[in-house]
Write a protein that holds these residues in place. Sequence first.
Motif, PDB file in Angstrom:
ATOM      1  N   CYS A  13      79.269  32.273  32.335  1.00 35.87           N
ATOM      2  CA  CYS A  13      80.494  32.573  31.596  1.00 35.87           C
ATOM      3  C   CYS A  13      81.722  32.218  32.430  1.00 35.87           C
ATOM      4  O   CYS A  13      81.810  32.554  33.598  1.00 35.87           O
ATOM      5  CB  CYS A  13      80.508  34.054  31.220  1.00 35.87           C
ATOM      6  N   ILE A  14      82.658  31.502  31.805  1.00 41.10           N
ATOM      7  CA  ILE A  14      83.902  31.152  32.491  1.00 41.10           C
ATOM      8  C   ILE A  14      85.076  31.974  31.954  1.00 41.10           C
ATOM      9  O   ILE A  14      86.228  31.702  32.272  1.00 41.10           O
ATOM     10  CB  ILE A  14      84.211  29.650  32.346  1.00 41.10           C
ATOM     11  N   GLY A  15      84.788  32.950  31.127  1.00 40.86           N
ATOM     12  CA  GLY A  15      85.852  33.839  30.645  1.00 40.86           C
ATOM     13  C   GLY A  15      86.861  33.165  29.733  1.00 40.86           C
ATOM     14  O   GLY A  15      87.988  33.631  29.606  1.00 40.86           O
ATOM     15  N   CYS A  16      86.456  32.105  29.057  1.00 32.94           N
ATOM     16  CA  CYS A  16      87.441  31.334  28.288  1.00 32.94           C
ATOM     17  C   CYS A  16      87.787  31.995  26.963  1.00 32.94           C
ATOM     18  O   CYS A  16      88.799  31.691  26.361  1.00 32.94           O
ATOM     19  CB  CYS A  16      86.914  29.933  28.035  1.00 32.94           C
ATOM     20  N   GLN A  17      86.951  32.905  26.502  1.00 29.49           N
ATOM     21  CA  GLN A  17      87.172  33.601  25.235  1.00 29.49           C
ATOM     22  C   GLN A  17      87.084  32.698  24.015  1.00 29.49           C
ATOM     23  O   GLN A  17      87.630  33.027  22.958  1.00 29.49           O
ATOM     24  CB  GLN A  17      88.522  34.343  25.243  1.00 29.49           C
ATOM     25  N   ALA A  18      86.411  31.572  24.145  1.00 34.08           N
ATOM     26  CA  ALA A  18      86.152  30.766  22.954  1.00 34.08           C
ATOM     27  C   ALA A  18      85.297  31.577  21.992  1.00 34.08           C
ATOM     28  O   ALA A  18      85.473  31.510  20.771  1.00 34.08           O
ATOM     29  CB  ALA A  18      85.451  29.468  23.325  1.00 34.08           C
ATOM     30  N   CYS A  19      84.375  32.374  22.541  1.00 35.47           N
ATOM     31  CA  CYS A  19      83.517  33.203  21.696  1.00 35.47           C
ATOM     32  C   CYS A  19      84.358  34.208  20.910  1.00 35.47           C
ATOM     33  O   CYS A  19      84.108  34.464  19.734  1.00 35.47           O
ATOM     34  CB  CYS A  19      82.470  33.924  22.546  1.00 35.47           C
ATOM     35  N   LEU A  37      84.876  40.984  25.769  1.00 36.29           N
ATOM     36  CA  LEU A  37      84.695  40.209  26.987  1.00 36.29           C
ATOM     37  C   LEU A  37      85.024  41.125  28.156  1.00 36.29           C
ATOM     38  O   LEU A  37      86.112  41.681  28.232  1.00 36.29           O
ATOM     39  CB  LEU A  37      85.611  38.990  26.987  1.00 36.29           C
ATOM     40  N   PRO A  50      80.320  38.254  28.156  1.00 37.78           N
ATOM     41  CA  PRO A  50      80.585  38.709  26.804  1.00 37.78           C
ATOM     42  C   PRO A  50      79.568  39.760  26.395  1.00 37.78           C
ATOM     43  O   PRO A  50      78.415  39.724  26.813  1.00 37.78           O
ATOM     44  CB  PRO A  50      80.369  37.439  25.980  1.00 37.78           C
ATOM     45  N   CYS A 134      80.395  28.359  22.378  1.00 32.05           N
ATOM     46  CA  CYS A 134      80.494  28.717  23.802  1.00 32.05           C
ATOM     47  C   CYS A 134      80.341  27.454  24.658  1.00 32.05           C
ATOM     48  O   CYS A 134      79.289  26.829  24.674  1.00 32.05           O
ATOM     49  CB  CYS A 134      79.437  29.733  24.196  1.00 32.05           C
ATOM     50  N   PRO A 135      81.408  27.053  25.355  1.00 32.62           N
ATOM     51  CA  PRO A 135      81.381  25.743  26.012  1.00 32.62           C
ATOM     52  C   PRO A 135      80.400  25.654  27.170  1.00 32.62           C
ATOM     53  O   PRO A 135      80.095  24.553  27.620  1.00 32.62           O
ATOM     54  CB  PRO A 135      82.821  25.546  26.501  1.00 32.62           C
ATOM     55  N   THR A 136      79.905  26.760  27.636  1.00 32.50           N
ATOM     56  CA  THR A 136      79.076  26.712  28.835  1.00 32.50           C
ATOM     57  C   THR A 136      77.618  27.047  28.557  1.00 32.50           C
ATOM     58  O   THR A 136      76.781  26.917  29.443  1.00 32.50           O
ATOM     59  CB  THR A 136      79.568  27.751  29.849  1.00 32.50           C
ATOM     60  N   ALA A 138      76.791  30.121  27.996  1.00 33.80           N
ATOM     61  CA  ALA A 138      76.617  31.517  28.416  1.00 33.80           C
ATOM     62  C   ALA A 138      76.088  32.335  27.244  1.00 33.80           C
ATOM     63  O   ALA A 138      75.399  33.329  27.425  1.00 33.80           O
ATOM     64  CB  ALA A 138      77.933  32.105  28.909  1.00 33.80           C
TER      65      ALA A 138
END
Lengths: 199, 772
Positions: A13-19, A37, A50, A134-136, A138
Motif C-alpha cells: 500500500c502506498i496510501g494513495c487512497q485510490a481505493c 485507510l 486499507p 488499486c494501483p499497487t 495492495a
Amino acid sequence: MMGRTIFIDPGRCIGCQACVSACRECDSHRGKSMIHLDYTDPGQSVASLPTVCMHCEDPVAPCAEVCPADAILVTADGVVQQADTTRCIGCANCVNACPFGVPKIDLQAKLQMKCNLCYDRTAYGLAPMCATVCPTGALFYGTLEELQAERPGVQVADSFAFGDVVVSTGVAMVVPADKVQWPVPGGLPVVEVNGVDVR
Amino acid sequence: MTATDPAKPAPLPLDPAIAPPGTRNFRDAGGIPADRWHADQNGETLVPTHCCFCGVQCGMYLRVDNAGKVFGVEPRNHDINRMRLCPKGINAYQQVNHPDRLTSPLMRRSRYEEFKEASWDEALDFTVSEIRRIQAAHGNDAFGLLGGASLYSEKTYLVGKFGRVALKTRHVDYNGRLCMVSAAGANKLAFGIDRAANPFSDILLTDCLLIAGSNVGECFPVMTQYVWGARDRGATLIVIDPRETAIARTADVHVPVKPGTDSAFFNAVLHVIVEEGLTDEAYLAAHTTGWDEVKKTVQAYPPARSAEICGIPASQIVQVARMFAGADKAMAFHARGIEHHSQGVENCLSVINMCVATGNLGKPGAGYGTITGQGNGQGGREHGQKADLLPGGRSIMNEEHRRQICRIWGIDEADLPPAGTSMMEMVWQMQRQEIRGLIGICNNPFVSLPNYGAVKQGYDTLDFHAQFDFFLSETAANAHVVFPVTVWAEDEGVMANTEARVVKHNKAQEPPAGVRTDTWVMCELARRLGVGDKFDFAGSREVFEELRIASAGTVNDYYGITYERLEATGGIAWPCPSTEHPGTPRLFEDGRTYHPDGKIHMQVVEWHPPMDAYTEEFPLSLTTGRTVAHFLSGNQTRRLGALVEQTPRPWVEVHPSHGFRDGDPVRVVTRRGSEVFPALVTEAIRPDTVFIPYHWPVPTAANALTIDALDPRSKIPEYKVCAARIEAAERVDEVPAPPTAPGRQAYPETQVSRTDPLPPTSSQGRGTAERS
Ligand code: SF4
Ligand code: SF4
C-alpha cells in the motif's frame, strides 16, 4: 475464505487512497466511501493499509448476529450485505459489534452502510471497484491460487484472535512469509495462515 | 495536408507473459471491452480514452449518460494500466461538467477594471489589435507565446506553428520546460534521441531497479504495480531520495542523499564499479565514445569524498555499485528529483554513464527511463512548441531543418524566426519590458514557476496578456483576456506517455455552449492576423495529418502512426516511419543510437554545489514535490471535492530534531521570501532538509520560496534545492480558494477544509498522530 475474495497486502500500500475514491463511485452507496485507510506508524514512516469489510464467516458476521431488526443479510456466497434500507433502524449495534470497525452509520438517515463487496459488480464477474483500481495490488481480488501464481510464496491469514474468540473471515490478509505468527496492526495475532492453524 | 495511404491496423507485439501483477492475460485496446459491465439502466455508453493527468496515461472509460453528458468513470483494461487508476484519474471526470468551468470569454482593457463577459468577436478582435499594436511599436519579438504540455500533441504542434507563422515571434516556449527538459537534454547528448529507452513492461523483467529522485508512489501511482511486480519476481530495489517515500520504505537500499548532490553520488558509484572491475568493457569498446575521459573523471570521486558531499555512509555507495553492476539486467529510472537542478542535465548524464558502463541498454529488462510529469510531457515538446525545436524534434538553428519546415508550412525561410528563450527567461524579459505582450495556453506560471515575486512582477509589467483555460487559474485571473476552451474529454487528440507510446484520447461529450477548442481559437486568431490560409484546420485530425508529414524522416518520426492504428492497437511508440511499422517500444536493440556514428556519446560530469549557498542564516535545504491527490499547479485538482478533502492544504515536512510538534505553525524563510505552514513532523526526511508540496498559490506557495536559478543547458529551474531556515510562527497562512469567473460562486464542495488551520493531513498521513 471464499473462492474469489479480496486479499489485503499492506506491504504494497502506498496510501494513495485510490481505493477510497473508487469506493465513492460504487453504485450501491454512490458518493460515500466505505473504506478506512489507516496509517500504522505515523511520524516514523509512510506505511498505510486499507480496511475493507472482512466479511466474517465464523461465527457468522457479528454485525448481522447482533442486528435487532434483521437488516443485515448474508448471501449464500458469504457476502455480508449492507443494511436493508427498509429494515435498518439506525441503532448502531452493528458498529459496536464489528471487531474490525467497519460499518458506518448515517445518524440523520438512521441507516447503516458498509462495504458489500460491490455486489453490483461481483455478481457480473467483475472485481470490486477498490481492488480493480488499486494501483499497487495492495487490494487484490481473485482466488488464493491466482494470488499465489502471481506472487510466489505469498502467505495469507484469514483468522484473527480477539482474546479467546477467533473470527474467521471471507477476506484475507497477506502476512510476512517468514513470520507466520505475527501481530497484525491492531495487535491481533494471526492464528491461521493459508488455512493451517499456526497457534 | 492530405491524408496519404489508408492505414492498415497493425497490432503491437505484446509478450503475454509480461503483464503487471493482478492482471492476467487480458487485453483491450480501445474497442468494446470484453469484460464490459452493463450498468444499462440509463442506456449509458462507455467512451474509451485516457486520463488527462500524468505521464503514465492510464486508459479509462468515461461513462456518458443518454443526454450525452459525462457523469462517471469505469476502469479500462488497457495495456498500460490494466484497470488500475489513481485518485486523480478516478475523479478527473468531475471537472468536465464542473460549475467553475468558464463558458464565455472574459475581458478587460486594463488591470484596474473588473473582468466582464465578452463575445468571442470582441475578445478575438481586442487580442488581435493588441498584438498588432505591440508588434508595430516594439517589433515582432515583443510578443511572446507560452504553451503547455497537457495539450494534445496536435495542439502543441499548432502552438509552435502559430507562434512562428502567425505571431512571427521567436519567443515561443512551454511549461514542459519546468518538467523533464534536463532528461531530454541528457538523452539527446548521449543517444541522439529524446525519450526513455524501455517500455514499462521491461521493469517486470529486470533484476535490479534503481529509482532516483522519483516519488513513484505519489507522482506515478499506477507505475508502482510494475515496481512491485519486479519485486515479486525477485528484483532488488534501490531508491535514491532525501525522503523515505512509499517506494523507499520497502527498498533493499534507500540512499537519503542531500538535495543537490546526485551527480557526486553517481560518479562515486561509477568509481566503485570501475575499481571493482564490474564494467562491461566489450560493450564500451563496441558502442561508445568518451569512456576514457569519463573513467578518468570518476577517479576523483572515491566513496569517502562523495559520502561527505551527499551526507550518507560511504558503505551505501559501495552497496549500490555492487548491486547495480552485479545484476544480470539492471534498469535506472529518474524523475524531477534529479532533473530540477542547476545541473539537471549532468545529473541525468551521470545516471546514463552508470547504465552504459555496465552494458545495461537495449535489452529486455535493461535500460534507463525518465518518468514524465505531465500527461503529454513527452509529446508536448516533440513538435515545435519548445523555444529551440521545430516539428519532428528538428533544431531551429539548423539550416537544413529550417528549410524543410518552411517548405511544409509554405513560408519564406527569411520569415522563420530564430530560437527564442526559455519560460523563466521570458519572465525576466517581461520584467525588462523586452516582452510586452503574451498569450498563455493552458499553463499557470503564478503557481508553477519559481520565485513567485519575480513572476508576478514580470506579468504585471505586460501591456497585454491573454490566457486560454477552462478554469480561471491564478495566472488567468491576472490577464486582460481569458478564452474559455475545452477540457480533454471534449476533443480528440494524441499524447505520448513516459514510454514514448502515443495514445489516442477520444471525445466523450460536446463542449458547453460558448466554449471552443484551443485549435479553433488559434486558427481564428491566425485568420484575423492575415494568415488564415496556413491555419485551415477543422479539428485535431487534420492537424495530426500535417504533424505526421512534418515529422516524417526525423528521429521523432510519427509518419506511420494514424488515428485508426492507435484505436486498434492501444498505442504505438515512436519512431514509427511507416504504416506497416510496429513502432519502437525498446530502443537500441541493434546496439545503434541515433547519432550519425551510431555510438553512445558518453559525457564527463563534474559535481558542483547548488546555486543558493548555505550560510548560518540559511542552513537547511528546501525541496519541493507533489502529493498523490493533486496535479501540478492544482488549477484542476484544487476544485475537485474528493481530492481537496484528501489533501486540503500544504505543509512543511520537518525532522523531529527541530523540536516542533505536528501542526505547529512553522515559518519557512529563503532569500526570496517567507511563508507559514503547519509542521508535519516525521523521521521520514533528512534532518537537514525540509519539504513542501507545491500545488498551492501564495500565500501557501512553495514557489514563493524556490530559486529561479536555471540549468545552463536545459534552462530548467532549480526547484529541488534552495537554502532555507525555519522558525516558530504564530499561525499558519490560510489557503486561498481558487479564483472563479465574476458572478459565479465557487463550487461549495471544493471549499471543504480549505481554510482549516488544523494539522496537515498529507495524502500519506505522515505524522497525523502524536507519538508518546
Ligand atoms: S488504492 Fe491500494 S495502494 Fe492506494 S491506498 Fe488503497 S490499498 Fe493502498
Ligand atoms: S494521474 Fe497518472 S497514474 Fe493517476 S490515473 Fe491519471 S495517468 Fe494514471
